[in-house]
Design an enzyme around this catalytic site. Structure first.
Site, PDB file in Angstrom:
ATOM      1  CB  ALA A 352      44.895  34.740  49.924  1.00 31.30           C
ATOM      2  CB  SER A 353      42.028  34.048  53.830  1.00 29.47           C
ATOM      3  OG  SER A 353      40.923  34.217  54.675  1.00 29.47           O
ATOM      4  CB  THR A 354      37.269  35.505  50.770  1.00 34.60           C
ATOM      5  OG1 THR A 354      36.662  34.418  51.505  1.00 34.60           O
ATOM      6  CG2 THR A 354      37.747  34.985  49.408  1.00 34.60           C
ATOM      7  CG  LEU A 355      37.125  35.909  57.731  1.00 36.20           C
ATOM      8  CD1 LEU A 355      35.706  36.438  57.632  1.00 36.20           C
ATOM      9  CD2 LEU A 355      37.202  34.728  58.700  1.00 36.20           C
ATOM     10  N   PRO A 357      40.166  40.336  54.330  1.00 34.71           N
ATOM     11  CG  PRO A 357      40.248  40.402  51.998  1.00 34.71           C
ATOM     12  CD  PRO A 357      40.212  39.462  53.137  1.00 34.71           C
TER      13      PRO A 357
END
Length: 363
Positions: A352-355, A357
């Site tokens: 999913a979005s890596t931003l 975390p």
């Protein structure tokens, strides 16, 4: 004219002698014949051979095989009864049990105790089959191998009913080599929720004994999940009770016992209540959004501990602990949703979005 008794005997004897002396050769041949020597020789030879064979067999059994048969006689009088060790309990982080042991009875076959006579052996096996109704024919193949140690047993049917046990005990004296053993069956609490984590335990298979030679045919072993990973801790150590039995297998005297050592209880980082709530929430969400399969994992960000691990749809691991039937297993295998597949640890999904975390870590 009067004659005394002695004179009568002498007169009769003289008449017989005169008759014999006046016989012709053909008439004499009809009265007696020569006893031929050859048949008599054969007769005595057969007698000598029979005596020699019986004597040789007696010497063989008493001298060369004496120790072997003495050991068999000892085993027939003394019997070692297995005292199964209770399996350890698996608990969640707060101590709530995720599984418990339920007492059961298993129908057993003891090959070394079966009758030697083939017809009587067949009668016992047929009666036991009709009584316990085993699901496979593997037990009959085991019974014919005759490679077991005295007292070693094999399970014909797990978790027999109370009615079957009562019928067996009423016929026990006529069923040598057949028995009943106290056992325990794993009962998983809310099985579908925790099956991906706990896995399941079941009776050991014949091919698994090569890997675990210290196990018995009647033992259970962890097959998947925590049950398999921590098998050495959960299993425990069996005990033994030595009893004296009569020719019918009835216990006459208890000679001593070594108590079993229960398996260790283990505590997981899993939270039972959170896992159940997560599973129900997933099931409702999937039903309302026309979704079929998925997985969810809840981690403690402070320690990395897994607080909940859910794979949906799941399966009831109680089916396996109680001995799953062929039709039930086929239904699980052929289910297009693949409930036996643990998506939480074996599924492959795009990231999913890596931003997010990074933002969550900054917060």
């Amino acid at each position: 004219m009067l004659f005394s008794r002695d004179s009568e005997k002498r007169y009769a004897s003289s008449e017989i002698d005169d008759a014999v002396l006046t016989l012709s050769r053909p008439e004499a041949a009809r009265l007696e014949w020569a006893l031929k020597r050859r048949p008599v020789w054969y007769f005595f030879l057969v007698i000598v051979l029979v005596i020699a064979v019986l004597g040789g067999r007696l010497v063989y059994l008493n001298i060369w095989q004496g120790g072997y048969y003495a050991e068999i006689a000892k085993n027939n009088s003394l019997r070692s009864i297995l005292l199964a060790a209770p399996r350890g309990i698996i608990r969640d982080r707060s101590g709530q049990p995720l599984v418990k042991n339920t007492p059961t009875l298993d129908g057993l076959i003891i090959p070394a105790g079966l009758p030697e006579d083939s017809s009587e052996r067949q009668r016992v096996l047929d009666t036991a089959e009709a009584l316990f109704q085993p699901e496979t024919s593997l037990w009959r193949e085991i019974a014919e191998e005759r490679t077991f140690r005295p007292g070693e047993a094999f399970i014909m049917r797990e978790a027999i009913s109370q009615e079957q046990a009562i019928i067996y005990y009423s016929q026990a004296n006529t069923l040598p080599g057949i028995g009943i053993q106290k056992s325990a069956q794993r009962e998983y609490i809310n099985g579908p929720v925790f099956a991906p984590v706990l896995g399941y335990e079941g009776k050991i298979r014949k091919e698994e004994l090569a890997e675990y030679p210290e196990y018995l045919f009647t033992d259970s072993i962890g097959k998947q999940g925590v049950e398999k990973t921590y098998e050495a801790l959960l299993r425990g150590v069996h005990g033994r009770e030595i009893v004296e039995v009569d020719s019918l297998g009835r216990v006459r005297q208890e000679l001593g016992a070594v108590p079993p050592r229960p398996g260790q209880d283990i505590t997981l980082a899993i939270d039972k209540d959170l896992s159940e709530k997560l599973y129900v929430t997933m099931a409702d969400w999937f039903a309302n959004n026309d979704l079929k399969v998925g997985a969810a994992i809840a981690l403690d960000p402070r320690s990395g501990e897994v607080r909940a691990l859910v794979s949906y749809p799941s399966y009831d691991n109680n089916l396996f602990s109680g001995g799953i039937g062929s039709s039930e297993y086929a239904a699980l295998i052929n289910d297009e949703k693949k409930p036996l597949f643990n998506r939480a640890i074996a599924g492959e999904y795009p990231p999913a979005s890596t931003l997010k975390p990074v933002v969550a870590a900054a917060a």
